[in-house]
Design an enzyme around this catalytic site. Structure first.
Site, PDB file in Angstrom:
ATOM      1  N   LYS A  78       0.849  -1.195   0.000  1.00 11.01           N
ATOM      2  CA  LYS A  78       0.000   0.000   0.000  1.00 11.01           C
ATOM      3  C   LYS A  78       0.879   1.237   0.000  1.00 11.01           C
ATOM      4  O   LYS A  78       1.858   1.319   0.760  1.00 11.01           O
ATOM      5  CB  LYS A  78      -0.908  -0.017   1.234  1.00 11.01           C
ATOM      6  CG  LYS A  78      -1.913   1.131   1.285  1.00 11.01           C
ATOM      7  CD  LYS A  78      -2.852   0.973   2.484  1.00 11.01           C
ATOM      8  CE  LYS A  78      -3.898   2.088   2.560  1.00 11.01           C
ATOM      9  NZ  LYS A  78      -4.838   1.912   3.688  1.00 11.01           N
ATOM     10  N   SER A 159      -9.944   2.386   2.849  1.00 11.85           N
ATOM     11  CA  SER A 159      -8.999   3.048   1.964  1.00 11.85           C
ATOM     12  C   SER A 159      -8.064   2.101   1.232  1.00 11.85           C
ATOM     13  O   SER A 159      -7.424   2.470   0.259  1.00 11.85           O
ATOM     14  CB  SER A 159      -8.150   4.027   2.776  1.00 11.85           C
ATOM     15  OG  SER A 159      -7.315   3.335   3.716  1.00 11.85           O
ATOM     16  N   SER A 183     -10.615   0.103   7.114  1.00 15.96           N
ATOM     17  CA  SER A 183      -9.995   0.203   5.794  1.00 15.96           C
ATOM     18  C   SER A 183      -9.272  -1.049   5.329  1.00 15.96           C
ATOM     19  O   SER A 183      -8.768  -1.073   4.203  1.00 15.96           O
ATOM     20  CB  SER A 183      -9.030   1.392   5.764  1.00 15.96           C
ATOM     21  OG  SER A 183      -9.734   2.603   5.795  1.00 15.96           O
TER      22      SER A 183
END
Length: 493
Positions: A78, A159, A183
């Site tokens: 990420k 997210s 998330s």
């Protein structure tokens, strides 16, 4: 079997027996990324040359008998984790071109164990969002969208939408993710994969771009519960560079996946039976509880009375901490600098932050600044902290009656790319089942468990006691075995 069809556990076994090599796996994933990323937009940065070089080095270490726990496994990272020598953007214009000189502790742990990094994946800007549509690099598309029908494009959740989409589309064996209010678990559920937010303090936050420091926690997403356990074993551990890191041993999480759930008491919070809960979600929840009863577990009703205040509490605490953390992005020290001729320092700040931050980030900074301001601190922020303590106490009292809690992971399946975009309050409701675990610092695991009437994945959530991820994995693996979820995203069918 295509190389990209391996689970992480399957790939590690194949590497150990010589059935495949890290170079072959890495090449296959890079080919998949080249073919699918133009549509999915899961990767912001693809590090093909570095990945192939790392894969060759990994194969050499394995041949020399020096294989690590994740030796040769291609993963996605990420783009909130600092990676030495590789651009880290937090999906924001304000960090465009920022190349960290150091490695986050979590990614350093993965590299120590032999993982190969394929690149950095997309996210909601500064991890603020539930759809992966707030990224400065454009939205990510859920691989469960119909391959030839643009009108049915779905969000992957957020997210960590890039992480979940990459794993679901078979563009990586697993991925790092972060969870501030759901998330990890929400995008995992939307994309039909597993994901765990461990206990706050289980994984170091050093080198992770901060959103809300008392809530943020790193964790993995992967195809299976066992794969998540394998990744968490490498990611977790004490770090003296993080003051909130827990100095506790890391158990064998993968071994816990084989534990029986017989005799476990599974809590069912009555407050999670929300008015208007989709019948398919309610039915899956009951089915999940029955699967556990069939394996010898007992289900008990519990009460978490302050659940109704969790969302408003979260949306006071998180923006408050964000407004403080994001004050460092001012155009002076690093990242974007927007300056006009003859402008002063204040003008530099205003221009840089106005151009560098997206609308959702600006919204949360404004909310956070407001609730921390003189005259409103006691009315909002201090009161939210008191309610947070009550939410934590609810769980402490519930543990006297149960060993783990099972709930839905999300209030719906993945929604359309054009839905909810003009209503941030409706978007915030996506976190209704997940924020309590962050506010209380508890581990939460999302498990793919079924499909809705449109053929889209639905997930269940397992919440555990502090630092008892082992029970989460045992219960999650039991649900996974019973569900036998084998559906494939449309884009890969």
């Amino acid at each position: 079997m295509r190389p990209t069809d391996y689970t992480l556990k399957g790939a590690l076994d194949a590497l150990a027996t010589g059935e495949t090599t890290s170079v072959k796996l890495t090449e296959a994933f890079l080919e998949g990324i080249s073919a699918l990323n133009p549509r999915l937009n899961a990767f912001i940065t693809v590090t093909a040359d570095q990945a192939l070089a790392a894969a060759k080095a990994s194969d050499a270490r394995r041949a020399a008998g020096q294989a690590g726990k994740l030796e040769g496994a291609p993963l996605a990272i990420k783009d909130l984790f600092c990676t030495a020598g590789v651009q880290t953007t937090a999906a924001s214009r304000i960090l465009g071109g920022f190349v960290p000189p150091y490695e986050s502790t979590v990614t350093a742990n993965l590299l120590r164990d032999g993982a190969v990094f394929l690149g950095k994946v997309n996210l909601d800007e500064f991890a603020m969002g539930s759809s992966n549509k707030t990224s400065a690099y454009g939205p990510v598309e859920n691989p469960w969208s119909r391959a030839n029908d643009p009108a049915t494009r779905l969000v992957p959740g957020g997210s960590s939408g890039g992480s979940a989409a990459a794993v679901a589309a078979r563009l990586a064996l697993g991925a790092t993710a972060t969870d501030t209010g759901g998330s990890i678990r929400q995008p995992a559920a939307f994309c039909g994969i597993a994901g765990i937010k461990p206990t706050y303090g289980r994984c170091s936050r050093f080198g992770i771009v901060a959103f809300a420091s008392s809530l943020d926690q790193a964790g993995p997403v992967a195809r299976t519960v066992e794969d998540c356990a394998i990744l968490l074993n490498s990611m977790a551990g004490f770090d003296p560079k993080d003051a909130t890191s827990a100095d506790l041993p890391v158990p064998d999480f993968a071994a816990a996946c084989g534990r029986s759930v017989k005799g476990l008491r599974i809590g069912v919070p009555r407050e999670y039976r929300l008015d208007g809960l989709a019948p398919e979600i309610a039915a899956l929840w009951e089915q999940g509880l029955q699967w556990l009863r069939d394996q010898g577990a007992e289900t008990v009703e519990i009460s978490l009375p302050h659940t109704q205040y969790a969302l408003p509490t979260y949306y006071v605490v998180a923006p408050a901490e964000a407004s403080s953390n994001l004050a460092r992005y001012d155009g002076v020290r690093f990242g974007m600098r927007e300056v006009a001729q003859n402008s002063d320092l204040r003008d530099l700040y205003e221009r840089t932050r106005a151009k560098g931050f997206g609308a959702e980030v600006r919204r949360r900074i404004m909310i956070g600044t407001y609730v921390l301001s003189a005259g409103y601190y006691d009315a909002y922020y201090l009161k939210a902290q008191k309610v947070r303590a009550l939410i934590r106490r609810d769980f402490e009292q519930a543990w006297a009656h149960c060993d783990a809690i099972v709930t839905p992971a999300t209030p719906s399946a993945a929604f359309g790319m054009d839905e909810k975009q003009d209503d941030p309050l409706t978007m915030y409701l996506n976190d209704v089942f997940t924020v309590t675990a962050n506010l209380a610092g508890l581990p939460g695991l999302a498990v793919p468990a079924g499909l809705d009437g449109q053929g889209l994945p639905l997930g269940l959530q397992v919440i555990g006691k502090p630092f008892d991820e082992e029970t989460c994995f045992a219960v999650g693996a039991a649900l996974e075995r019973a569900a036998n979820f084998t559906a494939v995203p449309g884009i890969r069918a």
